[in-house]
Design an enzyme around this catalytic site. Structure first.
Site, PDB file in Angstrom:
ATOM      1  N   ASP A  59      -3.096   4.746  -2.466  1.00 59.59           N
ATOM      2  CA  ASP A  59      -4.181   5.309  -1.660  1.00 59.59           C
ATOM      3  C   ASP A  59      -4.702   6.613  -2.274  1.00 59.59           C
ATOM      4  O   ASP A  59      -3.916   7.442  -2.751  1.00 59.59           O
ATOM      5  CB  ASP A  59      -3.625   5.576  -0.253  1.00 59.59           C
ATOM      6  CG  ASP A  59      -4.696   5.878   0.765  1.00 59.59           C
ATOM      7  OD1 ASP A  59      -5.475   4.964   1.093  1.00 59.59           O
ATOM      8  OD2 ASP A  59      -4.753   7.030   1.246  1.00 59.59           O
ATOM      9  N   ASP A 111     -12.613  -0.388   4.161  1.00 60.31           N
ATOM     10  CA  ASP A 111     -13.374   0.850   4.366  1.00 60.31           C
ATOM     11  C   ASP A 111     -14.876   0.642   4.210  1.00 60.31           C
ATOM     12  O   ASP A 111     -15.643   1.586   4.371  1.00 60.31           O
ATOM     13  CB  ASP A 111     -12.939   1.913   3.337  1.00 60.31           C
ATOM     14  CG  ASP A 111     -11.491   2.333   3.517  1.00 60.31           C
ATOM     15  OD1 ASP A 111     -11.021   2.346   4.667  1.00 60.31           O
ATOM     16  OD2 ASP A 111     -10.837   2.638   2.499  1.00 60.31           O
ATOM     17  N   ASP A 161       0.863  -1.176   0.000  1.00 60.21           N
ATOM     18  CA  ASP A 161       0.000   0.000   0.000  1.00 60.21           C
ATOM     19  C   ASP A 161       0.901   1.228   0.000  1.00 60.21           C
ATOM     20  O   ASP A 161       1.777   1.347   0.856  1.00 60.21           O
ATOM     21  CB  ASP A 161      -0.864  -0.029   1.272  1.00 60.21           C
ATOM     22  CG  ASP A 161      -2.239   0.545   1.058  1.00 60.21           C
ATOM     23  OD1 ASP A 161      -2.314   1.657   0.505  1.00 60.21           O
ATOM     24  OD2 ASP A 161      -3.222  -0.096   1.452  1.00 60.21           O
ATOM     25  N   GLU A 171      -6.578   3.552  -5.937  1.00 57.21           N
ATOM     26  CA  GLU A 171      -7.843   3.653  -5.203  1.00 57.21           C
ATOM     27  C   GLU A 171      -8.548   4.916  -5.673  1.00 57.21           C
ATOM     28  O   GLU A 171      -8.063   6.025  -5.437  1.00 57.21           O
ATOM     29  CB  GLU A 171      -7.604   3.735  -3.686  1.00 57.21           C
ATOM     30  CG  GLU A 171      -8.921   3.679  -2.932  1.00 57.21           C
ATOM     31  CD  GLU A 171      -8.934   4.370  -1.574  1.00 57.21           C
ATOM     32  OE1 GLU A 171      -9.842   4.101  -0.787  1.00 57.21           O
ATOM     33  OE2 GLU A 171      -8.049   5.206  -1.304  1.00 57.21           O
TER      34      GLU A 171
HETATM   35  C1  NOJ Z   1      -8.202   5.334   1.959  1.00 60.30           C
HETATM   36  C2  NOJ Z   1      -7.926   4.192   2.862  1.00 60.30           C
HETATM   37  O1  NOJ Z   1      -8.401   3.003   2.288  1.00 60.30           O
HETATM   38  C3  NOJ Z   1      -8.595   4.502   4.182  1.00 60.30           C
HETATM   39  O2  NOJ Z   1      -8.572   3.410   5.051  1.00 60.30           O
HETATM   40  C4  NOJ Z   1      -7.914   5.697   4.781  1.00 60.30           C
HETATM   41  O3  NOJ Z   1      -8.568   6.068   5.964  1.00 60.30           O
HETATM   42  C5  NOJ Z   1      -7.913   6.869   3.808  1.00 60.30           C
HETATM   43  N1  NOJ Z   1      -7.555   6.486   2.484  1.00 60.30           N
HETATM   44  C6  NOJ Z   1      -6.936   7.917   4.234  1.00 60.30           C
HETATM   45  O4  NOJ Z   1      -5.632   7.452   3.983  1.00 60.30           O
END
Ligand code: NOJ
Length: 536
Positions: free
Chosen positions: A205, A330, A103, A268
């Site tokens: 991310d 998430d 990640d 993402e």
């Molecule tokens: C996306 C991540 O998947 C999430 O878990 C995180 O809180 C936010 N980005 C901020 O990095």
């Protein structure tokens, strides 16, 4: 045929498995999962049929956002182990013929990262411009109306240097200034550090957040906002996200990857289909796989899903490879969203669609969201907006391995509780049970690997009838018909404009496997079939 001549790269033929490292396997009894724990479970992943593993952040971090607030991009948090443990993990993953995806969190650092500590130390510090510092308006108020995803304003006042800094997430997660070439080089160096070690790719991310409007224009109000939504939804983030210049940054990252052999990048990105597609980049110069989250938000309805799959397939740029996701750290878990029986149908959908699937750990045994009592809530998104039930803890609970204490996850009290039913719902209980969710996943993975039609074959829609979603996957003369009843009610299925015979290869109710199919069949509620068709 065209498909046959094309060489497919490993990430196109792979099934990815997401590990949330805090919750996968604890090896040292501190209640938090770690790298050695992951190493001890690699044989399980290999047995299941996984090709590539993506692990959520493992770097040093104050853990304000559970690792998505990084204070050192090239280290390992002691909770998870050491760099040596990481090297061993990578070696063990590769020894099993699997790939490892890390990640990468380039949009923001922790407020404890040395870069930010320097940046905030004075206005003339050389790293001041590494972050987004702005003056207050004349009346002392924030520079504009931008909101934090986790609630409240996205601006934080710094008393010492008398300016605001921007944070799209927590105030402990200041956003980097990606227009600054030094920032770009520093993060590309981070990528090289891990690529030199041999990691196979990155999940990047919040890729669509990386560049913001230079003029800091106010975001417009969201006409669809209702008070049960997160405060962030009050505005449309037209100026704080998805800016055209982001694609130059993505291309730079891609160039670093391309200077190594067959490394890849997943982005993402939560955006509508047309905008999502732009992240493949002109002539595939962008992300290899802009994450496709469509199945996370669509109503579980055959017509809507069929039409959206068609739109997505149709919108893909030439050479752009599809991908599909049912859950992540998430989002609510699929089993909780659609129910236990329908989750089997969802698994069949995920693993028969065209494109790289990503499985969220625990979904393969039908883990559910676990209710967390208010005093045990840990996720900042949940703590900041307690009335909106936005905590992500329920889908981040420890993996349920067996019926021992703490589900075999840890010898001590885990950082998040397990559900009461883990003694029955766990990997060990499902491994030998041919009717289990785990057996279904394993069968689907095996067939997908054996059959090019299911892996790299074309996608041919069959018009939806009621709640039946159906399509054909085809490679050369091999064809599979997938028939999924998205409802709890029995239905009769007879495709229009199609005449075909075959045999059921996989059924969500396995009694039917091996049964002949002669152009029509009845389906029980929550039933899904993968049918191997006879050659035409
Ligand atoms: C996306 C991540 O998947 C999430 O878990 C995180 O809180 C936010 N980005 C901020 O990095």
């Amino acid at each position: 045929m065209k498909e046959a001549q094309q060489k497919h790269l490993w990430w196109q033929e792979s099934v990815i498995y997401q590990i949330y490292p805090r919750s996968f396997q604890d090896s040292n009894g501190d209640g938090v999962g770690d790298l050695r724990g992951i190493i001890s479970r690699l044989n399980y992943l290999q047995w299941l049929g996984i090709d590539a593993i993506w692990i959520s952040p493992i770097y040093p971090s104050p853990m304000a956002d559970f690792g998505y607030d990084i204070s050192d991009y090239t280290g390992v948090h002691p909770l998870f182990g050491t760099l040596d443990d990481f090297d061993e993990l990578l070696q063990e993953v590769h020894a099993r013929g699997m790939k490892l995806i890390l990640d990468l969190v380039p949009n923001h650092t922790s407020d404890q990262h040395p870069w930010f500590l320097e940046s905030r130390s004075s206005r003339d510090n050389p790293k001041r411009d590494w972050y987004l510092w702005y003056d207050a308006k004349e009346d002392g108020s924030v520079p504009n109306n931008w909101l934090s995803v986790f609630g409240g304003s996205a601006w934080e006042w710094d008393e010492k240097t008398q300016q605001y800094y921007y944070h799209a997430f927590l105030k402990e997660q200041p956003d980097l200034n990606w227009r600054n070439p030094e920032v770009q080089q520093a993060m590309l160096d981070v990528m090289r550090f891990w690529l030199d070690k041999g990691v196979d790719g990155f999940r990047v991310d919040v890729m669509w957040h990386m560049i913001k409007d230079k003029q800091l224009r106010d975001n417009p109000p969201n006409p669809n906002y209702t008070p049960n939504m997160a405060t962030y939804e009050q505005l449309v983030p037209a100026y704080s996200t998805d800016q055209p210049e982001v694609h130059q940054i993505v291309r730079m990252m891609r160039q670093v990857l391309d200077s190594y052999h067959e490394r890849m990048m997943i982005g993402e990105i939560y955006l509508p289909i047309d905008k999502l597609m732009t992240y493949y980049g002109t002539d595939n110069s962008g992300a290899h796989l802009p994450f496709n989250f469509l199945l996370l938000s669509l109503p579980w309805d055959a017509a809507q899903i069929a039409s959206t799959i068609g739109q997505y397939e149709g919108a893909l740029p030439t050479g752009g490879w599809p991908n599909w996701v049912l859950g992540n750290h998430d989002q609510p878990r699929i089993t909780s969203r659609v129910g236990k029986s329908q989750a089997r149908v969802a698994a069949m959908l995920l693993l028969t669609l065209r494109g790289t699937p990503t499985i969220y750990y625990g979904d393969e045994i039908g883990m559910r969201d676990v209710a967390i009592p208010p005093e045990e809530v840990q996720d900042p998104q949940g703590l900041n907006m307690p009335d909106l039930y936005l905590s992500r803890d329920p889908s981040r609970t420890p993996m349920q391995w067996n019926d021992q204490a703490n589900g075999g996850f840890s010898e001590s009290k885990p950082w998040l509780r397990l559900p009461d039913n883990y003694r029955r719902l766990n990997v060990q209980a499902q491994e030998q049970d041919p009717y289990s969710m785990l057996s279904l996943y394993r069968k689907l993975l095996k067939l997908r690997h054996e059959e090019p039609a299911l892996n790299i074959g074309t996608y041919v829609p069959v018009p939806p009838e009621g709640q039946v979603l159906s399509f054909i996957r085809q490679h050369e003369s091999q064809r599979f018909l997938i028939v999924l009843n998205l409802s709890h009610r029995p239905v009769f299925f007879k495709p229009r404009n199609l005449s075909c015979r075959g045999r059921i290869a996989i059924a969500t109710y396995p009694e039917r496997e091996g049964e002949a199919f002669n152009n029509s069949t009845s389906l029980a509620g929550d039933e899904g079939l993968v049918i191997r068709l006879e050659e035409a």
